[in-house]
Design a protein around this motif. Sequence first.
Motif, mmCIF file in Angstrom:
data_model
loop_
_atom_site.group_PDB
_atom_site.id
_atom_site.type_symbol
_atom_site.label_atom_id
_atom_site.label_comp_id
_atom_site.label_asym_id
_atom_site.label_seq_id
_atom_site.Cartn_x
_atom_site.Cartn_y
_atom_site.Cartn_z
ATOM 1 N N ARG A 1 -3.498 -0.353 -10.490
ATOM 2 C CA ARG A 1 -2.261 0.132 -9.852
ATOM 3 C C ARG A 1 -1.662 -0.949 -8.971
ATOM 4 O O ARG A 1 -0.440 -1.158 -8.951
ATOM 5 C CB ARG A 1 -2.564 1.392 -9.039
ATOM 6 C CG ARG A 1 -2.777 2.631 -9.887
ATOM 7 C CD ARG A 1 -3.468 3.729 -9.096
ATOM 8 N NE ARG A 1 -2.780 4.059 -7.852
ATOM 9 C CZ ARG A 1 -3.325 4.782 -6.874
ATOM 10 N NH1 ARG A 1 -4.579 5.195 -6.975
ATOM 11 N NH2 ARG A 1 -2.628 5.063 -5.789
ATOM 12 N N ILE A 2 -2.514 -1.665 -8.221
ATOM 13 C CA ILE A 2 -2.031 -2.736 -7.351
ATOM 14 C C ILE A 2 -1.333 -3.817 -8.169
ATOM 15 O O ILE A 2 -0.227 -4.266 -7.829
ATOM 16 C CB ILE A 2 -3.202 -3.352 -6.553
ATOM 17 C CG1 ILE A 2 -3.746 -2.352 -5.529
ATOM 18 C CG2 ILE A 2 -2.761 -4.647 -5.846
ATOM 19 C CD1 ILE A 2 -5.040 -2.784 -4.863
ATOM 20 N N ILE B 1 0.802 -1.233 0.000
ATOM 21 C CA ILE B 1 0.000 0.000 0.000
ATOM 22 C C ILE B 1 0.835 1.284 0.000
ATOM 23 O O ILE B 1 0.562 2.188 -0.804
ATOM 24 C CB ILE B 1 -1.008 -0.011 1.162
ATOM 25 C CG1 ILE B 1 -2.124 -1.029 0.868
ATOM 26 C CG2 ILE B 1 -1.616 1.367 1.400
ATOM 27 C CD1 ILE B 1 -3.035 -1.318 2.037
ATOM 28 N N VAL C 1 -7.788 1.493 -9.142
ATOM 29 C CA VAL C 1 -6.951 1.135 -7.986
ATOM 30 C C VAL C 1 -6.396 -0.278 -8.140
ATOM 31 O O VAL C 1 -5.209 -0.519 -7.885
ATOM 32 C CB VAL C 1 -7.741 1.268 -6.668
ATOM 33 C CG1 VAL C 1 -6.931 0.725 -5.492
ATOM 34 C CG2 VAL C 1 -8.103 2.733 -6.416
ATOM 35 N N LEU D 1 1.961 2.438 -3.417
ATOM 36 C CA LEU D 1 0.967 2.911 -4.383
ATOM 37 C C LEU D 1 0.979 4.427 -4.532
ATOM 38 O O LEU D 1 0.509 4.955 -5.534
ATOM 39 C CB LEU D 1 -0.438 2.473 -3.966
ATOM 40 C CG LEU D 1 -0.741 0.975 -3.937
ATOM 41 C CD1 LEU D 1 -2.161 0.740 -3.438
ATOM 42 C CD2 LEU D 1 -0.549 0.356 -5.313
ATOM 43 N N PHE E 1 2.270 -3.476 -9.215
ATOM 44 C CA PHE E 1 3.288 -3.647 -8.182
ATOM 45 C C PHE E 1 3.447 -5.099 -7.727
ATOM 46 O O PHE E 1 4.391 -5.420 -7.006
ATOM 47 C CB PHE E 1 2.965 -2.764 -6.972
ATOM 48 C CG PHE E 1 3.282 -1.315 -7.160
ATOM 49 C CD1 PHE E 1 4.559 -0.825 -6.920
ATOM 50 C CD2 PHE E 1 2.303 -0.431 -7.588
ATOM 51 C CE1 PHE E 1 4.854 0.517 -7.092
ATOM 52 C CE2 PHE E 1 2.588 0.913 -7.766
ATOM 53 C CZ PHE E 1 3.871 1.392 -7.525
ATOM 54 N N ARG F 1 3.641 6.408 -4.652
ATOM 55 C CA ARG F 1 4.774 6.909 -5.432
ATOM 56 C C ARG F 1 5.444 8.114 -4.761
ATOM 57 O O ARG F 1 5.696 9.146 -5.372
ATOM 58 C CB ARG F 1 4.336 7.294 -6.854
ATOM 59 C CG ARG F 1 3.820 6.136 -7.689
ATOM 60 C CD ARG F 1 3.648 6.572 -9.148
ATOM 61 N NE ARG F 1 3.161 5.487 -9.977
ATOM 62 C CZ ARG F 1 1.861 5.255 -10.206
ATOM 63 N NH1 ARG F 1 0.959 6.029 -9.658
ATOM 64 N NH2 ARG F 1 1.492 4.260 -10.978
#
Length: 367
Positions: free
Chosen positions: A238-239, A91, A235, A94, A242, A96
């Motif tokens: 984005r997860i 988390i 969201v 996320l 990573f 950045r």
Amino acid sequence: MHKSFSHGGRILSLAKQMDVSFESILDFSASINPLGVSPLVKKAVAAAMKLAGHYPEAGSPSLCQALAQYHSIPVETIAVANGSTELIHLIPRLFRRAAGRALIIAPAFSEYTNSLHLAGWEYSYLNLSHTDGFTLNTAALAEELAKGYDICFFCNPGNPTGHLYTPEEIETVYWLSKSSGCFFVLDEAFIDFKEDFSAKALIPASDSGMILRSMTKFFGFPGIRVGYAIASSEVTSRIKRFLPPWNVGVIQQAAAIAALSDLKHCRETIEFVEKERRSLTDAFAKMSGLTVFECSANYLLVRLDNGMTADRLQNELLKELILIRNCSNFEGLDNRFFRVAVKGKAENKKLLQAIAGALKNSSIPFS
């Protein structure tokens, strides 16, 4: 200063330390489904062994589809991980940025703090009080959020408190977070026992939050690491950027898909836990020197009121090969609090007898 990051469920290392078999220890420290894994999971795991020589599906698309069907939500709102703890540690990345600021509504799972600590983030706590049953003061929360935070962590039902917050309360926390520009992380690791209270219809409607879900507790396989996030497609995208491509193996995916398909086992789990939790709660309530808190999951938080500490009680019970969760390292709690899982009738009876004996034999007089 943060407290330690120790957890329950350390039965394997404890058995080695005590030079006993792990089967001989009654583990009440980890809140796992007392009925164990579904028979369908055992079959699926055995069948999946033939796939062990191949890479798993990257991103777990079949499991995502099964989860979408189970929850009746769009598949693009799901991201699968190697346990929800993998997501917790992801988390902070996320955002950045080198560092940020987070608010943790406590008592809470220590990995929120651990992930922030390792990422170099600042964090503060809003401590809920045992004196009013860990109810949420939304005015105090609004005042705290106004100080400026990037992330707000909250757990429903509370861990280790077991307090269940209503959908209206969760919606209020969500909107307070969103209006203050704070990303809301709602941990629903134990919500399976009260699925109607899940915020899975609320949180994915915007890019301002995410839900953490675990398959460890309700589905009963902590040794097979599977967790997932529910959030907006933006969201979850984005997860996924990573997450490693093969973060969930073939056996894990097969076990999770099978568990989701066994609705009969799910119903039986809920019925069994509700019955045994009520029986265990009533038994604790009758014991002098203890206060038990109402819970909506598969564990109970208990406070020692006779001067005995959780450390001492834990050590006394270990002499009988019974392991409980000392909650003194949870922010907002102290050395009077311990947590126990809800197990089967015979195991719960043995726990109650051992605790009653420890309290009776204590040299400290009852208050």
